[in-house]
Design a protein around this motif. Structure first.
Motif, PDB file in Angstrom:
ATOM      1  N   GLU A  46       0.818  -1.211   0.000  1.00  0.00           N
ATOM      2  CA  GLU A  46       0.000   0.000   0.000  1.00  0.00           C
ATOM      3  C   GLU A  46       0.853   1.263   0.000  1.00  0.00           C
ATOM      4  N   ASN A  47       1.988   1.210   0.688  1.00  0.00           N
ATOM      5  CA  ASN A  47       2.850   2.394   0.760  1.00  0.00           C
ATOM      6  C   ASN A  47       3.379   2.785  -0.617  1.00  0.00           C
ATOM      7  N   PHE A  48       3.714   1.798  -1.435  1.00  0.00           N
ATOM      8  CA  PHE A  48       4.221   2.085  -2.772  1.00  0.00           C
ATOM      9  C   PHE A  48       3.090   2.493  -3.722  1.00  0.00           C
ATOM     10  N   GLN A  49       1.883   1.987  -3.478  1.00  0.00           N
ATOM     11  CA  GLN A  49       0.745   2.392  -4.298  1.00  0.00           C
ATOM     12  C   GLN A  49       0.414   3.864  -4.101  1.00  0.00           C
ATOM     13  N   ARG A  50       0.682   4.380  -2.908  1.00  0.00           N
ATOM     14  CA  ARG A  50       0.430   5.793  -2.635  1.00  0.00           C
ATOM     15  C   ARG A  50       1.363   6.710  -3.427  1.00  0.00           C
ATOM     16  N   LEU A  51       2.485   6.166  -3.885  1.00  0.00           N
ATOM     17  CA  LEU A  51       3.426   6.969  -4.664  1.00  0.00           C
ATOM     18  C   LEU A  51       2.843   7.392  -5.999  1.00  0.00           C
ATOM     19  N   MET A  52       1.793   6.698  -6.449  1.00  0.00           N
ATOM     20  CA  MET A  52       1.168   7.027  -7.726  1.00  0.00           C
ATOM     21  C   MET A  52       0.199   8.199  -7.614  1.00  0.00           C
ATOM     22  N   ASP A  53      -0.006   8.696  -6.418  1.00  0.00           N
ATOM     23  CA  ASP A  53      -0.890   9.850  -6.231  1.00  0.00           C
ATOM     24  C   ASP A  53      -0.338  11.046  -7.000  1.00  0.00           C
ATOM     25  N   PRO A  54      -1.179  11.795  -7.737  1.00  0.00           N
ATOM     26  CA  PRO A  54      -0.694  12.947  -8.526  1.00  0.00           C
ATOM     27  C   PRO A  54       0.048  13.990  -7.698  1.00  0.00           C
ATOM     28  N   ILE A  55      -0.331  14.151  -6.424  1.00  0.00           N
ATOM     29  CA  ILE A  55       0.350  15.124  -5.569  1.00  0.00           C
ATOM     30  C   ILE A  55       1.813  14.740  -5.392  1.00  0.00           C
ATOM     31  N   PHE A  56       2.067  13.481  -5.090  1.00  0.00           N
ATOM     32  CA  PHE A  56       3.436  13.021  -4.897  1.00  0.00           C
ATOM     33  C   PHE A  56       4.193  12.976  -6.221  1.00  0.00           C
ATOM     34  N   PHE A  57       3.477  12.700  -7.316  1.00  0.00           N
ATOM     35  CA  PHE A  57       4.126  12.702  -8.630  1.00  0.00           C
ATOM     36  C   PHE A  57       4.684  14.085  -8.952  1.00  0.00           C
ATOM     37  N   LYS A  58       3.952  15.127  -8.580  1.00  0.00           N
ATOM     38  CA  LYS A  58       4.436  16.489  -8.809  1.00  0.00           C
ATOM     39  C   LYS A  58       5.704  16.765  -7.992  1.00  0.00           C
ATOM     40  N   VAL A  59       5.734  16.226  -6.781  1.00  0.00           N
ATOM     41  CA  VAL A  59       6.918  16.411  -5.930  1.00  0.00           C
ATOM     42  C   VAL A  59       8.127  15.734  -6.564  1.00  0.00           C
ATOM     43  N   PHE A  60       7.944  14.496  -7.049  1.00  0.00           N
ATOM     44  CA  PHE A  60       9.040  13.782  -7.704  1.00  0.00           C
ATOM     45  C   PHE A  60       9.485  14.508  -8.974  1.00  0.00           C
ATOM     46  N   ALA A  61       8.526  14.962  -9.765  1.00  0.00           N
ATOM     47  CA  ALA A  61       8.859  15.657 -11.009  1.00  0.00           C
ATOM     48  C   ALA A  61       9.629  16.945 -10.720  1.00  0.00           C
ATOM     49  N   ARG A  62       9.199  17.700  -9.704  1.00  0.00           N
ATOM     50  CA  ARG A  62       9.887  18.942  -9.356  1.00  0.00           C
ATOM     51  C   ARG A  62      11.308  18.657  -8.865  1.00  0.00           C
ATOM     52  N   SER A  63      11.465  17.608  -8.078  1.00  0.00           N
ATOM     53  CA  SER A  63      12.794  17.252  -7.562  1.00  0.00           C
ATOM     54  C   SER A  63      13.737  16.873  -8.691  1.00  0.00           C
ATOM     55  N   LEU A  64      13.243  16.025  -9.605  1.00  0.00           N
ATOM     56  CA  LEU A  64      14.070  15.594 -10.728  1.00  0.00           C
ATOM     57  C   LEU A  64      14.417  16.769 -11.644  1.00  0.00           C
ATOM     58  N   TRP A  65      13.437  17.655 -11.872  1.00  0.00           N
ATOM     59  CA  TRP A  65      13.667  18.788 -12.758  1.00  0.00           C
ATOM     60  C   TRP A  65      14.705  19.753 -12.177  1.00  0.00           C
ATOM     61  N   LEU A  66      14.567  20.125 -10.916  1.00  0.00           N
ATOM     62  CA  LEU A  66      15.522  21.041 -10.292  1.00  0.00           C
ATOM     63  C   LEU A  66      16.907  20.410 -10.199  1.00  0.00           C
ATOM     64  N   ALA A  67      16.964  19.104  -9.889  1.00  0.00           N
ATOM     65  CA  ALA A  67      18.254  18.419  -9.817  1.00  0.00           C
ATOM     66  C   ALA A  67      18.925  18.378 -11.186  1.00  0.00           C
TER      67      ALA A  67
END
Length: 280
Positions: A46-67
């Protein structure tokens, strides 16, 4: 006797590795693949399924983009800097490198706090702008401020490996290219740049990894408005108290970082060819 002596000397390292590496990793994996129900831990994805939430996806995308952007900027700034230092007199190269890494002797938090004074509403930049008759600009607590903090703090990790490669480069290859009629541009693009790619690959890894997982820079210069993966993990462990989801995010980031390291190492190894084959 020699083997027993070597194993005895290595035992403190084994104990240190178990306490600070193996056990923490085991706990992260344990919490990441479990959830608590009625006081018991049961296996769950369940913890990994929550990673697919659009809110968290935006966080990952922002982190990857800035990095990614900070890594590219570090290459664009760091390569010319390393090249200039490598071309200086041998007696001056050590001094130049020392001056360049001198700010790293200061505490990481203090260096980041200094940027708050520079970028703040009444900071150094806005003071100059208002003195010249311009309107102040809002940089602090934005993606731009976080990006500047990343580039400033991680730039030495790009310069040093590139400088090491350039300073140890075989000068006979450069002279041979010139003897064959290559101009300065051709020498750089056909000899110097290809031979320095392993240094660029190493610097890219050393910059991208801390940039994609940082939380101090985004917390201070972002003011809580710029949420990155590092801030998400810290929030889950320190504020929310959801160690299970925080561990799942940590595992995802570890996998991402390991894949990035494997890719850059393979890229660097394939690029680390002898210069004779690269001149052609």
């Amino acid at each position: 006797m020699k083997r027993k002596s070597n194993s005895y000397l290595a035992s403190p390292y084994v104990v240190w590795s178990m306490i600070f590496i193996v056990i923490p990793l085991f706990l992260i994996v344990f919490f990441g693949f479990t959830k608590e129900e009625n006081g018991q831990y049961i296996f769950s994805l369940e913890n990994f399924q929550r990673l697919m939430d659009p809110i968290f996806f935006k966080v990952f995308a922002r982190s990857l983009w800035l990095a990614l952007v900070s890594t590219i900027l570090c290459i664009l700034i760091g390569y010319p800097t390393a090249y200039i230092i490598s071309k200086a007199k041998v007696s001056r190269q050590g001094i130049l490198i020392l001056l360049f890494i001198l700010p790293m002797w200061m505490n990481f938090l203090l260096r980041t706090y200094a940027w708050m004074a520079i970028l703040g509403k009444n900071g150094f930049i806005n003071t100059i702008l208002t003195t010249l008759g311009f309107n102040p600009i809002n940089i602090l607590y934005t993606n731009t401020a976080v990006l500047l903090g990343m580039v400033y703090n991680f730039l030495p990790f790009m310069v040093l490996p590139i400088y090491t490669i350039l300073s140890k480069m075989d000068k006979d290859l450069i002279n041979a290219a010139k003897d064959l009629g290559a101009n300065s541009y051709q020498v750089f693009t056909k000899v110097i740049l290809p031979l320095s790619i392993p240094g660029i690959a190493s610097g890219t890894t050393m910059v991208f990894m801390p940039a994609v997982s940082t939380f101090v820079i985004s917390k201070l210069l972002g003011g809580g408005k710029v949420m990155l993966v590092g801030n998400l993990i810290e929030q889950q462990f320190m504020t929310v108290g959801d160690w299970h989801f925080g561990s799942a995010v940590s595992i995802f980031m570890m996998i991402l970082i390991l894949l990035s390291m494997a890719f850059m190492n393979k890229f660097g190894n394939e690029s680390g060819k002898e210069g004779g084959g690269l001149i052609l």
